[in-house]
Design a protein around this motif. Structure first.
Motif, PDB file in Angstrom:
ATOM      1  N   ASP A   5      32.263 -45.852  22.365  1.00  0.00           N
ATOM      2  CA  ASP A   5      33.668 -45.721  22.703  1.00  0.00           C
ATOM      3  C   ASP A   5      34.742 -45.295  21.585  1.00  0.00           C
ATOM      4  O   ASP A   5      35.646 -44.316  22.026  1.00  0.00           O
ATOM      5  CB  ASP A   5      34.283 -47.384  22.835  1.00  0.00           C
ATOM      6  N   ARG A   8      34.224 -41.319  22.066  1.00  0.00           N
ATOM      7  CA  ARG A   8      34.864 -40.888  23.054  1.00  0.00           C
ATOM      8  C   ARG A   8      36.535 -40.819  22.830  1.00  0.00           C
ATOM      9  O   ARG A   8      37.180 -39.706  23.038  1.00  0.00           O
ATOM     10  CB  ARG A   8      34.975 -41.754  24.500  1.00  0.00           C
ATOM     11  N   ILE A   9      36.951 -41.680  22.099  1.00  0.00           N
ATOM     12  CA  ILE A   9      38.436 -41.736  21.605  1.00  0.00           C
ATOM     13  C   ILE A   9      38.574 -40.526  20.581  1.00  0.00           C
ATOM     14  O   ILE A   9      39.613 -39.773  20.661  1.00  0.00           O
ATOM     15  CB  ILE A   9      38.784 -43.002  21.145  1.00  0.00           C
ATOM     16  N   SER A  54      37.975 -40.502  29.436  1.00  0.00           N
ATOM     17  CA  SER A  54      38.614 -42.014  29.768  1.00  0.00           C
ATOM     18  C   SER A  54      37.864 -42.895  30.436  1.00  0.00           C
ATOM     19  O   SER A  54      37.654 -44.060  30.423  1.00  0.00           O
ATOM     20  CB  SER A  54      39.884 -41.678  30.174  1.00  0.00           C
ATOM     21  N   LEU A  57      34.935 -44.991  29.112  1.00  0.00           N
ATOM     22  CA  LEU A  57      35.039 -45.968  28.267  1.00  0.00           C
ATOM     23  C   LEU A  57      34.804 -47.188  28.596  1.00  0.00           C
ATOM     24  O   LEU A  57      34.790 -47.714  29.960  1.00  0.00           O
ATOM     25  CB  LEU A  57      36.611 -46.255  27.789  1.00  0.00           C
ATOM     26  N   SER A  58      34.236 -48.111  27.937  1.00  0.00           N
ATOM     27  CA  SER A  58      33.277 -49.446  28.225  1.00  0.00           C
ATOM     28  C   SER A  58      34.407 -50.526  28.723  1.00  0.00           C
ATOM     29  O   SER A  58      35.661 -50.179  28.527  1.00  0.00           O
ATOM     30  CB  SER A  58      32.602 -49.992  27.225  1.00  0.00           C
ATOM     31  N   TYR A  61      36.090 -52.418  25.785  1.00  0.00           N
ATOM     32  CA  TYR A  61      37.096 -51.525  25.309  1.00  0.00           C
ATOM     33  C   TYR A  61      38.290 -51.640  25.784  1.00  0.00           C
ATOM     34  O   TYR A  61      39.619 -51.837  25.541  1.00  0.00           O
ATOM     35  CB  TYR A  61      36.473 -50.123  25.118  1.00  0.00           C
ATOM     36  N   ARG A  62      38.093 -51.520  27.437  1.00  0.00           N
ATOM     37  CA  ARG A  62      39.360 -51.395  28.158  1.00  0.00           C
ATOM     38  C   ARG A  62      40.128 -52.702  28.193  1.00  0.00           C
ATOM     39  O   ARG A  62      41.507 -52.883  27.971  1.00  0.00           O
ATOM     40  CB  ARG A  62      38.992 -51.083  29.656  1.00  0.00           C
TER      41      ARG A  62
END
Length: 65
Positions: A5, A8-9, A54, A57-58, A61-62
């Motif tokens: 995550d 990705r961010i 986006s 994302l897991s 995390y969301r």
């Protein structure tokens, strides 16, 4: 090593920075954007990549963010 995550961010932030650089290069006028295919493609590609990242994302995390 960064979590998936966080990786990705980081990539999303990189694409946001690329958008800022592109706007600085071409200007923030919609008229310029509207008539310049290179400008449009550059911004569109970055937005598309942000969307793809986006979507990966897991769920955890969301929920947390």
């Amino acid at each position: 090593m960064l979590s998936p995550d966080l990786q990705r961010i980081k990539h999303i932030l990189d694409y946001c920075n690329e958008i800022e650089k592109t706007i600085a290069r071409y200007g923030d006028s919609f008229a310029i954007f509207d008539t310049n295919a290179d400008y449009q493609r550059s911004i569109s590609f970055s937005i598309m990549q942000i969307g793809e990242l986006s979507g990966g994302l897991s769920e955890e995390y969301r929920r947390k963010t």
